[in-house]
Scaffold this motif. Structure first.
Motif, PDB file in Angstrom:
ATOM      1  N   GLU A  66       0.806  -1.229   0.000  1.00 42.94           N
ATOM      2  CA  GLU A  66       0.000   0.000   0.000  1.00 42.94           C
ATOM      3  C   GLU A  66       0.836   1.274   0.000  1.00 42.94           C
ATOM      4  O   GLU A  66       0.364   2.318  -0.452  1.00 42.94           O
ATOM      5  N   ASN A  67       2.067   1.222   0.492  1.00 41.43           N
ATOM      6  CA  ASN A  67       2.905   2.420   0.541  1.00 41.43           C
ATOM      7  C   ASN A  67       3.528   2.750  -0.826  1.00 41.43           C
ATOM      8  O   ASN A  67       4.267   3.711  -0.950  1.00 41.43           O
ATOM      9  N   GLY A  68       3.237   1.946  -1.836  1.00 48.39           N
ATOM     10  CA  GLY A  68       3.743   2.194  -3.176  1.00 48.39           C
ATOM     11  C   GLY A  68       4.981   1.395  -3.549  1.00 48.39           C
ATOM     12  O   GLY A  68       5.405   1.395  -4.698  1.00 48.39           O
ATOM     13  N   TYR A  69       5.584   0.714  -2.584  1.00 44.14           N
ATOM     14  CA  TYR A  69       6.756  -0.087  -2.904  1.00 44.14           C
ATOM     15  C   TYR A  69       6.333  -1.310  -3.699  1.00 44.14           C
ATOM     16  O   TYR A  69       5.306  -1.923  -3.415  1.00 44.14           O
ATOM     17  N   ASP A  70       7.131  -1.653  -4.708  1.00 44.14           N
ATOM     18  CA  ASP A  70       6.825  -2.846  -5.497  1.00 44.14           C
ATOM     19  C   ASP A  70       8.092  -3.590  -5.876  1.00 44.14           C
ATOM     20  O   ASP A  70       9.198  -3.063  -5.777  1.00 44.14           O
ATOM     21  N   CYS A  71       7.918  -4.839  -6.269  1.00 44.66           N
ATOM     22  CA  CYS A  71       9.010  -5.696  -6.733  1.00 44.66           C
ATOM     23  C   CYS A  71       8.609  -6.287  -8.070  1.00 44.66           C
ATOM     24  O   CYS A  71       7.561  -6.927  -8.184  1.00 44.66           O
ATOM     25  N   CYS A  72       9.433  -6.099  -9.051  1.00 44.92           N
ATOM     26  CA  CYS A  72       9.205  -6.578 -10.405  1.00 44.92           C
ATOM     27  C   CYS A  72       9.299  -8.109 -10.464  1.00 44.92           C
ATOM     28  O   CYS A  72      10.173  -8.710  -9.834  1.00 44.92           O
ATOM     29  N   ALA A  73       8.428  -8.731 -11.245  1.00 42.99           N
ATOM     30  CA  ALA A  73       8.445 -10.186 -11.411  1.00 42.99           C
ATOM     31  C   ALA A  73       9.782 -10.671 -11.960  1.00 42.99           C
ATOM     32  O   ALA A  73      10.280 -11.728 -11.563  1.00 42.99           O
ATOM     33  N   ASP A  74      10.392  -9.905 -12.849  1.00 47.63           N
ATOM     34  CA  ASP A  74      11.685 -10.298 -13.419  1.00 47.63           C
ATOM     35  C   ASP A  74      12.763 -10.364 -12.339  1.00 47.63           C
ATOM     36  O   ASP A  74      13.556 -11.309 -12.299  1.00 47.63           O
ATOM     37  N   TRP A  75      12.794  -9.367 -11.461  1.00 46.35           N
ATOM     38  CA  TRP A  75      13.773  -9.322 -10.378  1.00 46.35           C
ATOM     39  C   TRP A  75      13.578 -10.505  -9.440  1.00 46.35           C
ATOM     40  O   TRP A  75      14.539 -11.177  -9.055  1.00 46.35           O
ATOM     41  N   LEU A  76      12.323 -10.792  -9.101  1.00 44.71           N
ATOM     42  CA  LEU A  76      12.028 -11.905  -8.213  1.00 44.71           C
ATOM     43  C   LEU A  76      12.407 -13.236  -8.852  1.00 44.71           C
ATOM     44  O   LEU A  76      12.982 -14.108  -8.213  1.00 44.71           O
ATOM     45  N   ARG A  77      12.097 -13.391 -10.131  1.00 43.31           N
ATOM     46  CA  ARG A  77      12.393 -14.647 -10.829  1.00 43.31           C
ATOM     47  C   ARG A  77      13.893 -14.846 -10.960  1.00 43.31           C
ATOM     48  O   ARG A  77      14.394 -15.967 -10.922  1.00 43.31           O
ATOM     49  N   TYR A  78      14.639 -13.779 -11.079  1.00 36.31           N
ATOM     50  CA  TYR A  78      16.093 -13.845 -11.155  1.00 36.31           C
ATOM     51  C   TYR A  78      16.674 -14.535  -9.923  1.00 36.31           C
ATOM     52  O   TYR A  78      17.621 -15.303 -10.021  1.00 36.31           O
ATOM     53  N   PHE A  79      16.099 -14.268  -8.761  1.00 33.51           N
ATOM     54  CA  PHE A  79      16.585 -14.853  -7.522  1.00 33.51           C
ATOM     55  C   PHE A  79      16.060 -16.262  -7.274  1.00 33.51           C
ATOM     56  O   PHE A  79      16.447 -16.899  -6.305  1.00 33.51           O
ATOM     57  N   ALA A  80      15.215 -16.765  -8.120  1.00 33.97           N
ATOM     58  CA  ALA A  80      14.686 -18.129  -7.984  1.00 33.97           C
ATOM     59  C   ALA A  80      15.635 -19.097  -8.675  1.00 33.97           C
ATOM     60  O   ALA A  80      15.301 -19.746  -9.642  1.00 33.97           O
ATOM     61  N   ASP A  81      16.845 -19.201  -8.160  1.00 31.45           N
ATOM     62  CA  ASP A  81      17.886 -19.953  -8.850  1.00 31.45           C
ATOM     63  C   ASP A  81      17.771 -21.468  -8.722  1.00 31.45           C
ATOM     64  O   ASP A  81      18.566 -22.186  -9.303  1.00 31.45           O
ATOM     65  N   ASP A  82      16.778 -21.970  -8.007  1.00 29.82           N
ATOM     66  CA  ASP A  82      16.633 -23.415  -7.902  1.00 29.82           C
ATOM     67  C   ASP A  82      15.544 -23.949  -8.835  1.00 29.82           C
ATOM     68  O   ASP A  82      15.195 -25.111  -8.784  1.00 29.82           O
ATOM     69  N   CYS A  83      15.036 -23.115  -9.720  1.00 34.39           N
ATOM     70  CA  CYS A  83      14.010 -23.532 -10.674  1.00 34.39           C
ATOM     71  C   CYS A  83      14.635 -23.609 -12.068  1.00 34.39           C
ATOM     72  O   CYS A  83      15.564 -22.878 -12.386  1.00 34.39           O
ATOM     73  N   GLU A  84      14.109 -24.480 -12.886  1.00 31.70           N
ATOM     74  CA  GLU A  84      14.594 -24.598 -14.260  1.00 31.70           C
ATOM     75  C   GLU A  84      14.132 -23.382 -15.043  1.00 31.70           C
ATOM     76  O   GLU A  84      12.944 -23.149 -15.218  1.00 31.70           O
ATOM     77  N   HIS A  85      15.089 -22.592 -15.507  1.00 32.27           N
ATOM     78  CA  HIS A  85      14.743 -21.366 -16.229  1.00 32.27           C
ATOM     79  C   HIS A  85      16.006 -20.807 -16.850  1.00 32.27           C
ATOM     80  O   HIS A  85      17.113 -21.116 -16.414  1.00 32.27           O
ATOM     81  N   GLU A  86      15.855 -19.952 -17.832  1.00 35.28           N
ATOM     82  CA  GLU A  86      17.023 -19.390 -18.498  1.00 35.28           C
ATOM     83  C   GLU A  86      17.903 -18.564 -17.552  1.00 35.28           C
ATOM     84  O   GLU A  86      19.074 -18.377 -17.813  1.00 35.28           O
ATOM     85  N   TRP A  87      17.337 -18.069 -16.435  1.00 37.58           N
ATOM     86  CA  TRP A  87      18.125 -17.265 -15.504  1.00 37.58           C
ATOM     87  C   TRP A  87      18.663 -18.090 -14.334  1.00 37.58           C
ATOM     88  O   TRP A  87      19.350 -17.570 -13.485  1.00 37.58           O
ATOM     89  N   ALA A  88      18.317 -19.360 -14.300  1.00 32.79           N
ATOM     90  CA  ALA A  88      18.724 -20.189 -13.161  1.00 32.79           C
ATOM     91  C   ALA A  88      20.235 -20.153 -12.983  1.00 32.79           C
ATOM     92  O   ALA A  88      20.992 -20.236 -13.937  1.00 32.79           O
ATOM     93  N   GLY A  89      20.663 -20.010 -11.747  1.00 30.09           N
ATOM     94  CA  GLY A  89      22.075 -20.044 -11.424  1.00 30.09           C
ATOM     95  C   GLY A  89      22.797 -18.724 -11.542  1.00 30.09           C
ATOM     96  O   GLY A  89      23.976 -18.627 -11.225  1.00 30.09           O
ATOM     97  N   LEU A  90      22.119 -17.676 -11.983  1.00 29.48           N
ATOM     98  CA  LEU A  90      22.776 -16.382 -12.141  1.00 29.48           C
ATOM     99  C   LEU A  90      22.805 -15.575 -10.855  1.00 29.48           C
ATOM    100  O   LEU A  90      23.558 -14.623 -10.758  1.00 29.48           O
ATOM    101  N   ALA A  91      21.955 -15.919  -9.903  1.00 32.31           N
ATOM    102  CA  ALA A  91      21.892 -15.153  -8.656  1.00 32.31           C
ATOM    103  C   ALA A  91      23.105 -15.410  -7.805  1.00 32.31           C
ATOM    104  O   ALA A  91      23.724 -16.416  -7.848  1.00 32.31           O
TER     105      ALA A  91
END
Length: 91
Positions: A66-91
């Protein structure tokens, strides 16, 4: 054309932990205490009860509070390094 990453669901677990599910099926637990400094606009998120009021945006591209702070889905997915994805392991 690259598909946009979208958030399907968010669930508050405890304190500053969220479980986030993405539209590609990846489901990841995040402890934001390790990702945030809780300064500036993030300061209000230090309160776990306020942090728990997180929502997914209508376009499913971000989490927000509600205070206006947000987190982008791309940024969050980048840190999901244990899932199979093109960004996996980059975090």
């Amino acid at each position: 054309m690259t598909e946009l990453i979208r958030i399907s669901h968010v669930k508050h677990l405890q304190q500053h932990e969220l479980e986030i599910t993405f539209d590609d099926g990846c489901c990841k637990r995040y402890d934001f205490a390790g990702l945030f400094r809780f300064q500036g606009v993030q300061a209000m998120l230090r309160d776990a009860a306020y942090f728990a009021r997180v929502r997914v945006s209508d376009d499913h591209r971000r989490l927000f509070w509600e205070n206006g702070y947000d987190c982008c889905a791309d940024w969050l997915r980048y840190f999901a390094d244990d899932c199979e994805h093109e960004w996996a392991g980059l975090a």
